[in-house]
Design a protein around this motif. Sequence first.
Motif, PDB file in Angstrom:
ATOM      1  N   ILE A  62      -3.408   7.259  12.279  1.00 12.51           N
ATOM      2  CA  ILE A  62      -3.994   6.634  11.290  1.00 12.51           C
ATOM      3  C   ILE A  62      -4.171   7.535  10.057  1.00 12.51           C
ATOM      4  N   LEU A  63      -3.488   6.879   8.889  1.00  7.62           N
ATOM      5  CA  LEU A  63      -3.698   7.730   7.639  1.00  7.62           C
ATOM      6  C   LEU A  63      -4.177   7.006   6.436  1.00  7.62           C
ATOM      7  N   TYR A  78       0.844  -1.129   0.051  1.00  9.46           N
ATOM      8  CA  TYR A  78      -0.139  -0.079   0.017  1.00  9.46           C
ATOM      9  C   TYR A  78       0.872   1.343  -0.116  1.00  9.46           C
ATOM     10  N   VAL A  79       0.198   2.333  -0.267  1.00  8.82           N
ATOM     11  CA  VAL A  79       1.044   3.526  -0.421  1.00  8.82           C
ATOM     12  C   VAL A  79       0.337   4.799   0.357  1.00  8.82           C
ATOM     13  N   GLU A  80       1.062   5.380   1.315  1.00 11.27           N
ATOM     14  CA  GLU A  80       0.393   6.543   2.012  1.00 11.27           C
ATOM     15  C   GLU A  80       1.102   7.693   1.887  1.00 11.27           C
ATOM     16  N   LYS A  81       0.423   8.665   2.199  1.00 13.31           N
ATOM     17  CA  LYS A  81       1.268  10.024   1.621  1.00 13.31           C
ATOM     18  C   LYS A  81       2.532  10.348   2.502  1.00 13.31           C
ATOM     19  N   ASP A  82       2.386  10.013   3.619  1.00  7.28           N
ATOM     20  CA  ASP A  82       3.637  10.471   4.513  1.00  7.28           C
ATOM     21  C   ASP A  82       4.948   9.746   4.073  1.00  7.28           C
ATOM     22  N   PRO A  87      -8.167   4.392  -3.192  1.00 12.50           N
ATOM     23  CA  PRO A  87      -8.368   4.372  -1.799  1.00 12.50           C
ATOM     24  C   PRO A  87      -8.279   2.849  -1.471  1.00 12.50           C
ATOM     25  N   GLN A  88      -7.464   2.615  -0.504  1.00 14.43           N
ATOM     26  CA  GLN A  88      -7.433   0.946   0.247  1.00 14.43           C
ATOM     27  C   GLN A  88      -7.971   1.147   1.334  1.00 14.43           C
ATOM     28  N   GLY A  89      -7.710   2.065   2.319  1.00 12.07           N
ATOM     29  CA  GLY A  89      -8.295   2.000   3.674  1.00 12.07           C
ATOM     30  C   GLY A  89      -7.344   2.653   4.522  1.00 12.07           C
ATOM     31  N   PRO A  90      -7.942   3.009   5.983  1.00 14.75           N
ATOM     32  CA  PRO A  90      -6.808   3.348   6.874  1.00 14.75           C
ATOM     33  C   PRO A  90      -5.699   2.588   7.300  1.00 14.75           C
ATOM     34  N   VAL A  91      -4.425   3.252   7.607  1.00 14.83           N
ATOM     35  CA  VAL A  91      -3.396   2.505   8.357  1.00 14.83           C
ATOM     36  C   VAL A  91      -2.745   2.959   9.293  1.00 14.83           C
ATOM     37  N   PRO A  92      -2.282   2.376  10.321  1.00 11.14           N
ATOM     38  CA  PRO A  92      -1.508   3.076  11.323  1.00 11.14           C
ATOM     39  C   PRO A  92      -0.106   3.373  10.756  1.00 11.14           C
ATOM     40  N   VAL A  93       0.411   4.468  11.053  1.00 12.61           N
ATOM     41  CA  VAL A  93       1.763   5.032  10.665  1.00 12.61           C
ATOM     42  C   VAL A  93       2.612   5.619  11.738  1.00 12.61           C
ATOM     43  N   ASP A  94       3.785   5.252  12.215  1.00 13.03           N
ATOM     44  CA  ASP A  94       4.651   5.995  12.932  1.00 13.03           C
ATOM     45  C   ASP A  94       5.283   7.192  12.417  1.00 13.03           C
ATOM     46  N   VAL A  95       5.064   8.385  12.901  1.00 14.23           N
ATOM     47  CA  VAL A  95       5.590   9.794  12.437  1.00 14.23           C
ATOM     48  C   VAL A  95       6.303  10.381  13.327  1.00 14.23           C
ATOM     49  N   TRP A  96       7.626  10.831  12.854  1.00 15.85           N
ATOM     50  CA  TRP A  96       8.266  11.456  13.769  1.00 15.85           C
ATOM     51  C   TRP A  96       7.910  12.846  14.182  1.00 15.85           C
ATOM     52  N   ASN A  97       7.803  12.912  15.660  1.00 14.13           N
ATOM     53  CA  ASN A  97       7.233  14.248  16.143  1.00 14.13           C
ATOM     54  C   ASN A  97       8.746  14.950  16.611  1.00 14.13           C
ATOM     55  N   ARG A  98       8.838  16.075  16.040  1.00 15.19           N
ATOM     56  CA  ARG A  98      10.411  16.901  16.285  1.00 15.19           C
ATOM     57  C   ARG A  98      10.083  17.453  17.708  1.00 15.19           C
ATOM     58  N   GLU A  99       8.916  17.729  17.989  1.00 15.84           N
ATOM     59  CA  GLU A  99       8.962  18.531  19.402  1.00 15.84           C
ATOM     60  C   GLU A  99       9.185  17.493  20.601  1.00 15.84           C
ATOM     61  N   THR A 100       8.438  16.351  20.604  1.00 15.90           N
ATOM     62  CA  THR A 100       8.639  15.308  21.521  1.00 15.90           C
ATOM     63  C   THR A 100       9.803  14.289  21.342  1.00 15.90           C
ATOM     64  N   ARG A 101      10.456  14.445  20.140  1.00 16.62           N
ATOM     65  CA  ARG A 101      11.510  13.547  19.705  1.00 16.62           C
ATOM     66  C   ARG A 101      11.206  12.042  19.835  1.00 16.62           C
ATOM     67  N   ARG A 102      10.007  11.796  19.473  1.00 18.09           N
ATOM     68  CA  ARG A 102       9.639  10.355  19.217  1.00 18.09           C
ATOM     69  C   ARG A 102       8.620  10.184  18.301  1.00 18.09           C
TER      70      ARG A 102
END
Length: 241
Positions: free
Chosen positions: A83-84, A31-35, A63-78
């Motif tokens: 869901i995207l 699958y492909v998600e924008k991030d 569209p294929q459906g929502p998927v969980p994605v881990d995105v880097w948060n610069r403020e919390t550094r984690r």
Amino acid sequence: MNIDGQAEFEHTGNTYLRIRDCLQVMSKQSYVEKDWYERVLGKDLENSSTVFDILIAQGYLEPQGPVPVDVWNRETRRHDRIILPSYHPTSKAYALANASAAKPVHRATADKALAGFLERVEQAATDPMNLYVVDRAVLFGSMLDPQRQRVSDVDLAVKLVPNEPVYESAGGHQLAGSVLLAELNGSRHSSGYRGEIGVTKFLKSRSPVLSLAAMSEDGALAGLPPETTAHRVVYERSREQ
């Protein structure tokens, strides 16, 4: 399918060749998600966000459906899990991903390119550094017409499978995932093993005549149904291997 590789894609500042190359990578994903697209493919494109929207609007991605994605948060550094929406390439995308930007060639040149491809298929099967080997290769497109003395390219749909027992002894899915990430970033894994992208590059051998597309699990040829797409099997791996 032939394209003018230097023509501009939908007034985005990108050539059709660059978009074709992006779709080739997308076609290998479940699958492909924008991030992910923005981080891996979009960084090399002009107006990358607009390109993604156009691919959806014009039916290259569905569209294929929502998927969980881990995105880097610069403020919390984690990494934050969000869901995207996800997408999958359509048959229109596969057609463009498999398109050739090369000028038509004489059949003798195409025959020579096909023979070279089949030789490399056999070489790949015996290379202990390949995690994958060719299970099946199918020819389709303009080369199937014996009356044509000039053809657009050599269209091949290729099915790769794990190269047992090399795959397992090297680390199985864990190593294969690591190799894939390295190859997606344009480099070879430090272990020296080739994954699907690396094996495909070896099979193509920079030939401007060969156009290689992945064969899906259901047997679709570059996203095209085999039931209605003229084709010929040019290689099938022995079941004893």
